[in-house]
Structure formats: structure tokens, C-alpha cells
Design a protein around this motif. Structure first.
Motif, PDB file in Angstrom:
ATOM      1  N   GLU A  46      89.383 -29.239  40.919  1.00 59.76           N
ATOM      2  CA  GLU A  46      90.155 -29.365  39.686  1.00 59.76           C
ATOM      3  C   GLU A  46      89.499 -28.520  38.609  1.00 59.76           C
ATOM      4  O   GLU A  46      88.322 -28.714  38.290  1.00 59.76           O
ATOM      5  N   PHE A  47      90.259 -27.600  38.053  1.00 63.49           N
ATOM      6  CA  PHE A  47      89.787 -26.792  36.937  1.00 63.49           C
ATOM      7  C   PHE A  47      90.212 -27.478  35.644  1.00 63.49           C
ATOM      8  O   PHE A  47      91.358 -27.892  35.507  1.00 63.49           O
ATOM      9  N   GLY A  48      89.267 -27.600  34.706  1.00 67.51           N
ATOM     10  CA  GLY A  48      89.536 -28.360  33.494  1.00 67.51           C
ATOM     11  C   GLY A  48      89.533 -29.845  33.810  1.00 67.51           C
ATOM     12  O   GLY A  48      90.441 -30.581  33.447  1.00 67.51           O
ATOM     13  N   ALA A  49      88.488 -30.303  34.474  1.00 68.55           N
ATOM     14  CA  ALA A  49      88.433 -31.672  34.992  1.00 68.55           C
ATOM     15  C   ALA A  49      88.401 -32.739  33.898  1.00 68.55           C
ATOM     16  O   ALA A  49      88.789 -33.885  34.155  1.00 68.55           O
ATOM     17  N   PRO A  66      84.913 -31.352  40.668  1.00 67.13           N
ATOM     18  CA  PRO A  66      85.335 -31.047  39.306  1.00 67.13           C
ATOM     19  C   PRO A  66      84.770 -29.706  38.848  1.00 67.13           C
ATOM     20  O   PRO A  66      83.677 -29.314  39.245  1.00 67.13           O
ATOM     21  N   SER A  67      85.532 -29.030  38.012  1.00 68.61           N
ATOM     22  CA  SER A  67      85.064 -27.792  37.394  1.00 68.61           C
ATOM     23  C   SER A  67      85.556 -27.775  35.956  1.00 68.61           C
ATOM     24  O   SER A  67      86.666 -28.219  35.659  1.00 68.61           O
ATOM     25  N   ASP A  68      84.714 -27.278  35.058  1.00 63.48           N
ATOM     26  CA  ASP A  68      85.085 -27.218  33.640  1.00 63.48           C
ATOM     27  C   ASP A  68      84.110 -26.286  32.926  1.00 63.48           C
ATOM     28  O   ASP A  68      83.152 -25.818  33.528  1.00 63.48           O
ATOM     29  N   ILE A  69      84.372 -26.068  31.639  1.00 64.42           N
ATOM     30  CA  ILE A  69      83.475 -25.182  30.873  1.00 64.42           C
ATOM     31  C   ILE A  69      82.242 -25.914  30.369  1.00 64.42           C
ATOM     32  O   ILE A  69      81.305 -25.281  29.879  1.00 64.42           O
ATOM     33  N   ASP A  71      79.671 -29.568  31.451  1.00 63.91           N
ATOM     34  CA  ASP A  71      79.358 -30.500  32.527  1.00 63.91           C
ATOM     35  C   ASP A  71      80.171 -31.774  32.377  1.00 63.91           C
ATOM     36  O   ASP A  71      80.171 -32.401  31.319  1.00 63.91           O
ATOM     37  N   ARG A  72      80.858 -32.162  33.434  1.00 66.13           N
ATOM     38  CA  ARG A  72      81.664 -33.385  33.446  1.00 66.13           C
ATOM     39  C   ARG A  72      81.108 -34.410  34.428  1.00 66.13           C
ATOM     40  O   ARG A  72      81.831 -35.251  34.928  1.00 66.13           O
TER      41      ARG A  72
END
Length: 190
Positions: A46-49, A66-69, A71-72
Motif C-alpha cells: 500500500e502506497f500512502g499507508a 506499508p509504504s509512505d513518505i 514511517d508508519r
């Protein structure tokens, strides 16, 4: 105003997305619907998790990254979809990419899709598409201003997005509405 400035500068708004108050609870139903569009036993990125809501609704047979700009949490792949080169995430590592309310913040959609469509055979996409039929209309000008105020970096109509995926060997296999957004499932042609 700061969002519009970021949009004008074509920059990712790190400060906005680092603040969890900008990830809204009312987006959860969208994630729940998107999870139903992911086949069982899928390896999902998932981009923009955000708050990782999708992860809670996926079938237990699915694996989730998860992937995001920013750390989630554990396992997050942190990078900016607007920075080139985009990272090498491996070959055949994922079956499905999910992007919900993310594509609007990508500056160079064609190059991003070149990368994404080599990464996965299926993409679940949720986005607000442009409604104006002509870029020169008053409606288009208003729409552009509204999108810039939201910090969005591009303007694509539904038919244009479908065409971008089609040019990369993908077909629209399912679509639906969620509030003012469109939900699409694109799959690579066999």
C-alpha cells in the motif's frame, strides 16, 4: 495556502503527511471497500499507508507491506513517490498495489505508472478525477484552483487515467464510486 504553494512548487508536502491529524478517520470506509477488491492470498503493498487501515480489512490470507513518505510503523518502506529514481522493490515481490487518495499527489504520473506497472500485475486505485471536459473552460480553471488548494499535483480525467494504464498493458477490470472518488482495479492483460 501552504498546500497551494507546495502544489505550485510541485513539491511533496512532508509536514502535512507527517502530522497524523491530516489522516482522517472518515477515510476508513474507502479502505474497507478497497480491501474487498484485493484477491485472497495476495501480497499487497500500500502506497500512502497512513494509519494502515487497509491492513485491518484485508483477508487474513493476504500479506501486507506499508509504504509512505514517513514511517508508519514496523515494516514501512519509506520513500517519496515524487523523488527519482524510484526504489527497486524487487521482482515479483507483490501481487497488488493499493493507492487510495495518493495519485493526486504524484507530480509525474506517467513515469510513476511506468515504474508501478512493472512492479505489480494488479493495482487498486482510489482518486478524485477531474470532471471538466475542456482544459480551457471556466469549470477547468475552478477545478485546477481547488486541486491546488488541496495540494494536488496533477489533473487527470477518468478516461485519461484509464488510457495511461492501457498504454502500459493494463485493463480496467472493476470500478466503483466512494463519495467524490472513483475506485478502480487495473490488471495486466494476460
Amino acid at each position: 495556502m501552504l498546500r497551494a504553494v507546495s502544489a505550485l512548487r510541485q513539491k511533496t508536502d512532508y509536514n502535512r503527511w507527517a502530522d497524523p491529524r491530516n489522516i482522517y478517520a472518515n477515510w476508513e470506509p474507502r479502505s474497507k471497500i478497497a480491501a474487498t477488491l484485493v484477491p485472497n492470498h495476495s501480497r499487497v503493498i500500500e502506497f500512502g499507508a497512513g494509519k494502515r487501515v487497509l491492513e485491518r480489512y484485508l483477508d487474513p490470507s493476504c500479506s501486507y507491506v506499508p509504504s509512505d513518505i514517513v514511517d508508519r510503523g514496523p515494516g514501512t518502506i519509506v520513500f517519496d513517490l515524487n523523488q527519482r529514481p524510484l526504489p527497486d522493490l524487487g521482482t515479483d515481490a507483490y501481487d497488488v498495489a493499493v493507492l487510495l487518495g495518493v495519485l493526486e499527489y504524484v507530480r509525474d504520473v506517467p513515469s510513476f505508472l511506468d515504474w508501478l506497472t512493472k512492479l505489480v500485475p494488479t493495482c487498486v486505485l482510489g482518486c478524485v478525477t477531474a470532471q471538466a471536459k475542456s482544459a480551457l473552460s471556466l469549470r477547468a480553471v475552478r477545478e485546477t484552483i481547488r486541486r491546488m488548494r488541496g495540494g494536488w499535483l496533477n489533473i487527470y480525467r477518468e478516461d485519461e487515467l484509464i488510457s495511461l494504464f492501457r498504454q502500459r498493458g493494463f485493463t480496467l477490470t472493476q470500478d466503483d464510486n466512494w463519495e467524490d472518488q472513483r475506485l478502480f482495479v487495473f490488471s495486466r492483460l494476460a
